[in-house]
Design a protein around this motif. Structure first.
Motif, mmCIF file in Angstrom:
data_model
loop_
_atom_site.group_PDB
_atom_site.id
_atom_site.type_symbol
_atom_site.label_atom_id
_atom_site.label_comp_id
_atom_site.label_asym_id
_atom_site.label_seq_id
_atom_site.Cartn_x
_atom_site.Cartn_y
_atom_site.Cartn_z
ATOM 1 N N SER A 187 3.771 -5.359 10.450
ATOM 2 C CA SER A 187 2.902 -5.968 11.459
ATOM 3 C C SER A 187 1.575 -5.232 11.571
ATOM 4 C CB SER A 187 3.599 -6.001 12.815
ATOM 5 O OG SER A 187 3.968 -4.697 13.219
ATOM 6 N N LEU A 188 1.547 -3.964 11.201
ATOM 7 C CA LEU A 188 0.292 -3.203 11.175
ATOM 8 C C LEU A 188 0.267 -2.294 9.972
ATOM 9 C CD1 LEU A 188 -2.380 -2.051 12.334
ATOM 10 C CD2 LEU A 188 -0.985 -0.381 13.582
ATOM 11 N N LEU A 189 -0.724 -2.472 9.128
ATOM 12 C CA LEU A 189 -1.057 -1.503 8.103
ATOM 13 C C LEU A 189 -2.453 -0.998 8.433
ATOM 14 C CD1 LEU A 189 -0.631 -1.534 4.287
ATOM 15 C CD2 LEU A 189 -2.875 -1.089 5.270
ATOM 16 N N LEU A 190 -2.574 0.278 8.709
ATOM 17 C CA LEU A 190 -3.846 0.884 9.080
ATOM 18 C C LEU A 190 -4.234 1.916 8.039
ATOM 19 C CD1 LEU A 190 -6.178 1.445 11.082
ATOM 20 C CD2 LEU A 190 -4.642 3.068 12.247
ATOM 21 N N VAL A 201 4.209 7.101 8.616
ATOM 22 C CA VAL A 201 2.888 7.700 8.453
ATOM 23 C C VAL A 201 2.828 8.398 7.099
ATOM 24 C CG1 VAL A 201 1.238 9.395 9.329
ATOM 25 C CG2 VAL A 201 2.611 8.036 10.936
ATOM 26 N N GLN A 202 1.832 8.073 6.296
ATOM 27 C CA GLN A 202 1.602 8.759 5.030
ATOM 28 C C GLN A 202 0.327 9.579 5.155
ATOM 29 O OE1 GLN A 202 0.345 6.403 1.649
ATOM 30 N NE2 GLN A 202 1.342 7.776 0.190
ATOM 31 N N GLY A 203 0.384 10.814 4.707
ATOM 32 C CA GLY A 203 -0.789 11.671 4.720
ATOM 33 C C GLY A 203 -1.074 12.220 3.335
ATOM 34 N N GLN A 204 -2.344 12.373 3.015
ATOM 35 C CA GLN A 204 -2.768 12.925 1.728
ATOM 36 C C GLN A 204 -3.187 14.381 1.890
ATOM 37 O OE1 GLN A 204 -2.608 11.075 -1.070
ATOM 38 N NE2 GLN A 204 -2.002 9.221 0.034
ATOM 39 N N PHE A 256 0.811 -1.211 0.000
ATOM 40 C CA PHE A 256 0.000 0.000 0.000
ATOM 41 C C PHE A 256 0.849 1.268 0.000
ATOM 42 C CE2 PHE A 256 -2.970 -3.191 1.332
ATOM 43 C CZ PHE A 256 -4.207 -2.750 0.899
ATOM 44 N N ALA A 257 2.099 1.146 0.333
ATOM 45 C CA ALA A 257 2.992 2.315 0.347
ATOM 46 C C ALA A 257 4.309 1.908 -0.290
ATOM 47 C CB ALA A 257 3.193 2.831 1.763
ATOM 48 N N SER A 258 4.276 1.648 -1.586
ATOM 49 C CA SER A 258 5.446 1.117 -2.291
ATOM 50 C C SER A 258 6.629 2.080 -2.281
ATOM 51 C CB SER A 258 5.071 0.767 -3.738
ATOM 52 O OG SER A 258 4.557 1.905 -4.412
ATOM 53 N N ASN A 259 6.377 3.373 -2.138
ATOM 54 C CA ASN A 259 7.472 4.351 -2.133
ATOM 55 C C ASN A 259 8.421 4.194 -0.947
ATOM 56 O OD1 ASN A 259 6.729 5.792 -4.517
ATOM 57 N ND2 ASN A 259 5.059 6.734 -3.378
ATOM 58 N N THR A 260 7.956 3.482 0.082
ATOM 59 C CA THR A 260 8.795 3.306 1.267
ATOM 60 C C THR A 260 9.811 2.182 1.096
ATOM 61 O OG1 THR A 260 7.295 1.697 2.286
ATOM 62 C CG2 THR A 260 6.891 4.040 2.736
ATOM 63 N N LEU A 305 -2.235 6.576 5.780
ATOM 64 C CA LEU A 305 -1.864 5.223 6.160
ATOM 65 C C LEU A 305 -0.873 5.271 7.315
ATOM 66 C CD1 LEU A 305 -1.052 3.505 2.718
ATOM 67 C CD2 LEU A 305 -2.994 2.940 4.191
ATOM 68 N N VAL A 306 -0.898 4.217 8.118
ATOM 69 C CA VAL A 306 0.126 4.021 9.145
ATOM 70 C C VAL A 306 0.720 2.631 8.939
ATOM 71 C CG1 VAL A 306 0.602 3.793 11.609
ATOM 72 C CG2 VAL A 306 -1.038 5.514 10.811
ATOM 73 N N LEU A 307 2.050 2.540 8.938
ATOM 74 C CA LEU A 307 2.756 1.260 8.843
ATOM 75 C C LEU A 307 3.657 1.118 10.053
ATOM 76 C CD1 LEU A 307 4.085 1.434 5.157
ATOM 77 C CD2 LEU A 307 2.009 0.300 5.920
#
Length: 331
Positions: A108-111, A172-175, A96-100, A117-119
């Motif tokens: 262990s957590l994708l929210l 943490v990813q924010g839009q 879900f966050a391929s740029n990372t 998103l939080v990873l």
């Protein structure tokens, strides 16, 4: 319907409307209490109108939905990949966050939150920041730090469509939130990242504390592999209700959660009603029977229903390959 009657057990235990708040008896009675392998996911969840206009509506495809989220323990999905139906594994192991550059099996957590998103999981902070700065992908540049997180944006801070915050144990990813057609100003992506961080730190309101229905749902809903949750703006009315689909009159919040244990999976569906008088186990039993032959419960066994105040929980066991709530299995 005979199949359901053979394996369906109703265990109704009404404990009072407020019993879920801090009662160990209820914790023992209902499976999966708390976040399990998904940790304290609810501490990251901000109030849904934190960044967007509360009058905008329709953010989740339904103006009656206040919040919709899901959380995945992708490490658990990876460890049980041979037990899962292929399309189910593919959908749950998506990056879900391929740029990372973080591999899903290390998460262990994708929210998934309304604006981000939080990873969390196993990764090196320096490797994530190097991946963000790598021009062969979408290139991000450093934008300082915030409360222990290194910030990264694509372009000018105010215009970047998204931003990342990277710490030693979370990303943490924010839009960017444009708020078109509302009275709210646009919110830069970095402000969203900082707002999510503030929520986890406890310096901003958490939805689990601000919304009683969500708080009640979280106290009953938990799983070590996957969960989803929905909170409504208003209780479902008699005219809106569709019991065959689990949309019961008086429903204010609902969620599903699963814990994969190799070849079997324990799952639950939790329904939170506006009041205890709205919570009708008979309607939930009818819903289960309707979905017994070809719906959600077709391959479920050990189906149990329990009631605690205004909350009704359905717990089931199924083969992981065809488990409900995770995806569409095959023959």
């Amino acid at each position: 319907m005979e199949q359901t009657r053979r394996r369906f057990l109703t265990a109704s235990a009404t404990l009072g409307t407020g019993a879920l708040a801090g009662c160990s008896t209820v914790t023992d009675a209902i499976p999966f209490i708390g976040g399990g392998g998904l940790g304290d996911y609810e501490q990251w969840v901000y109030e849904p109108d934190r960044f967007a206009s509360s009058g905008g509506g329709g953010d989740f495809g339904d103006e009656n939905v206040a919040l919709s989220l899901f959380a995945i323990n992708q490490q658990s999905i990876y460890e049980n990949r041979k037990e899962l139906y292929p399309s189910t594994y593919n959908s749950l192991s998506t990056n879900f966050a391929s740029n990372t550059g973080i591999l899903p099996r290390n998460v262990s957590l994708l929210l998934s939150l309304p604006e981000g998103l939080v990873l969390s999981g196993s990764f090196e902070r320096s490797e994530v920041t190097a991946e963000l700065e790598d021009g062969s992908n979408t290139e991000y540049e450093s934008d300082g730090s915030y409360d222990g997180f290194d910030l990264y944006v694509r372009s000018e801070r105010e215009e970047s469509p998204d931003a990342f915050g990277v710490s030693g144990n979370a990303v943490v990813q924010g839009q960017r939130v444009d708020n078109f057609g509302s009275d709210s100003d646009s919110v830069p992506a970095t402000d969203v990242v900082e707002g999510i961080i503030d929520t986890k730190r406890g310096s901003a309101n958490r939805y689990v504390n601000a919304n009683d229905a969500f708080g009640t749902l979280v106290s009953s809903l938990g799983g070590s592999s996957f969960l989803s949750a929905t909170v409504r703006t208003e209780p479902i009315s008699a005219g809106e209700a569709n019991e065959d689909s689990g949309e019961f009159e008086g429903l204010v919040a609902s969620g599903q959660a699963s814990s994969i244990n190799g070849g079997t999976t324990d799952s639950q569906s939790v329904f939170v009603f506006d009041s205890q008088s709205d919570a009708d186990t008979g309607s939930v039993n009818d819903y289960i029977e309707y979905n017994d032959n070809s719906g959600q419960f077709a391959r479920a066994r050990n189906v149990k229903v329990s009631q605690s105040g205004r909350t009704i929980t359905v717990s089931v066991t199924s083969d992981t390959y065809t488990t409900p709530n995770l995806g569409t299995g095959g023959e």
